[in-house]
Design an enzyme around this catalytic site. Sequence first.
Site, PDB file in Angstrom:
ATOM      1  CG  ASN A   9      -3.254  -6.736   4.258  1.00  0.00           C
ATOM      2  OD1 ASN A   9      -3.225  -6.947   5.461  1.00  0.00           O
ATOM      3  ND2 ASN A   9      -2.285  -7.129   3.452  1.00  0.00           N
ATOM      4  CD1 TRP A  10      -6.775  -2.185   7.616  1.00  0.00           C
ATOM      5  CD2 TRP A  10      -7.176  -2.417   9.802  1.00  0.00           C
ATOM      6  NE1 TRP A  10      -8.045  -1.720   7.856  1.00  0.00           N
ATOM      7  CE2 TRP A  10      -8.325  -1.847   9.187  1.00  0.00           C
ATOM      8  CE3 TRP A  10      -7.205  -2.651  11.172  1.00  0.00           C
ATOM      9  CZ2 TRP A  10      -9.468  -1.515   9.910  1.00  0.00           C
ATOM     10  CZ3 TRP A  10      -8.348  -2.326  11.892  1.00  0.00           C
ATOM     11  CH2 TRP A  10      -9.472  -1.762  11.264  1.00  0.00           C
ATOM     12  CE  LYS A  11       0.179  -4.483   2.989  1.00  0.00           C
ATOM     13  NZ  LYS A  11       1.161  -4.083   1.972  1.00  0.00           N
ATOM     14  CG  HIS A  96       0.390  -9.925   1.090  1.00  0.00           C
ATOM     15  ND1 HIS A  96       1.567  -9.222   1.049  1.00  0.00           N
ATOM     16  CD2 HIS A  96      -0.588  -9.034   0.789  1.00  0.00           C
ATOM     17  CE1 HIS A  96       1.318  -7.960   0.754  1.00  0.00           C
ATOM     18  NE2 HIS A  96       0.017  -7.817   0.581  1.00  0.00           N
ATOM     19  CD  GLU A  98       3.639  -6.613   2.665  1.00  0.00           C
ATOM     20  OE1 GLU A  98       3.536  -5.529   2.080  1.00  0.00           O
ATOM     21  OE2 GLU A  98       2.900  -6.951   3.630  1.00  0.00           O
ATOM     22  CD  GLU A 166      -1.877  -7.440  -2.893  1.00  0.00           C
ATOM     23  OE1 GLU A 166      -2.404  -6.434  -2.404  1.00  0.00           O
ATOM     24  OE2 GLU A 166      -1.188  -8.225  -2.235  1.00  0.00           O
ATOM     25  N   GLY A 172       2.746  -0.577  -1.892  1.00  0.00           N
ATOM     26  CA  GLY A 172       3.332   0.377  -0.961  1.00  0.00           C
ATOM     27  C   GLY A 172       4.347   1.314  -1.585  1.00  0.00           C
ATOM     28  CB  SER A 212      -0.152   1.972  -5.121  1.00  0.00           C
ATOM     29  OG  SER A 212       1.059   1.683  -4.450  1.00  0.00           O
ATOM     30  N   GLY A 233      -4.098  -1.770   0.729  1.00  0.00           N
ATOM     31  CA  GLY A 233      -3.114  -1.669   1.800  1.00  0.00           C
ATOM     32  C   GLY A 233      -3.188  -0.332   2.504  1.00  0.00           C
ATOM     33  N   GLY A 234      -2.239   0.562   2.195  1.00  0.00           N
ATOM     34  CA  GLY A 234      -2.116   1.826   2.922  1.00  0.00           C
ATOM     35  C   GLY A 234      -3.377   2.655   2.979  1.00  0.00           C
TER      36      GLY A 234
END
Length: 250
Positions: A9-11, A96, A98, A166, A172, A212, A233-234
């Site tokens: 997921n590049w957000k 998600h 967010e 999640e 993150g 993470s 994610g990251g």
Amino acid sequence: MRTQIVVGNWKMNNSISESIALAEAVAAGIADIPLNCEAGIAPAFPALGQVASAISRSPLQLAAQNCHFEDNGAYTGEVSTSMLKSAGCSWVILGHSERRQYFGEDNQVVNRKVKKALAAGLKVILCVGETLEERESGVTETIVNTQVREGLQGVDDVSRLVIAYEPVWAIGTGKTASKEQAEEVHASIRATLSELYGSQTAEGIRIQYGGSVKPSNASELFAMPNIDGGLIGGASLKPEDFIAILTACK
């Protein structure tokens, strides 16, 4: 045996050119590697079409990060399921944390999106998870399984569904649920799915872990009985890290 699935997921990161370069780097990096999982990437909306072209000859599948619950109309700034499919998406990430935290999406909104996406023929990754306050209050399983139940209200066919657990406190932050903590919640989710759809169907539904995940912990997480890959994610923004996580699948 469930096939594990790892999706990046590049957000809200990367320009179109940067997205193409990242997609090409991942595709090239896995070209000669036998993958033991399904693999996908979820760029931001503007890059979907170009990334679809960049990965067309690779095993990577294209996912979107969200969709609207109506087919079309006066919904400025929104994107429909038909638009996603025309851009080359086969997956969409919904619910998600967010989206829930910053854009006010509750379980009912997420449910409408899940039903719309499945009806359109997309495959869905439904995200669930608790905050740090909820975990410390001992209500993790209540919160998470309520999100599962209400997110899937009225959904009969779950053959194109993946659940992503999640924990919000681990997204993150660099903090990661221990493999035992993650497995405990995954097992609880599967028990809820068994109540909703029967044990045989529940055993076939994949449940990813997100929060993470990185090359150093992916193998131990993915080795747990009820963890079927990851929503990354990251680490998915770094080709070498994402490829290392893909190769951690059992």
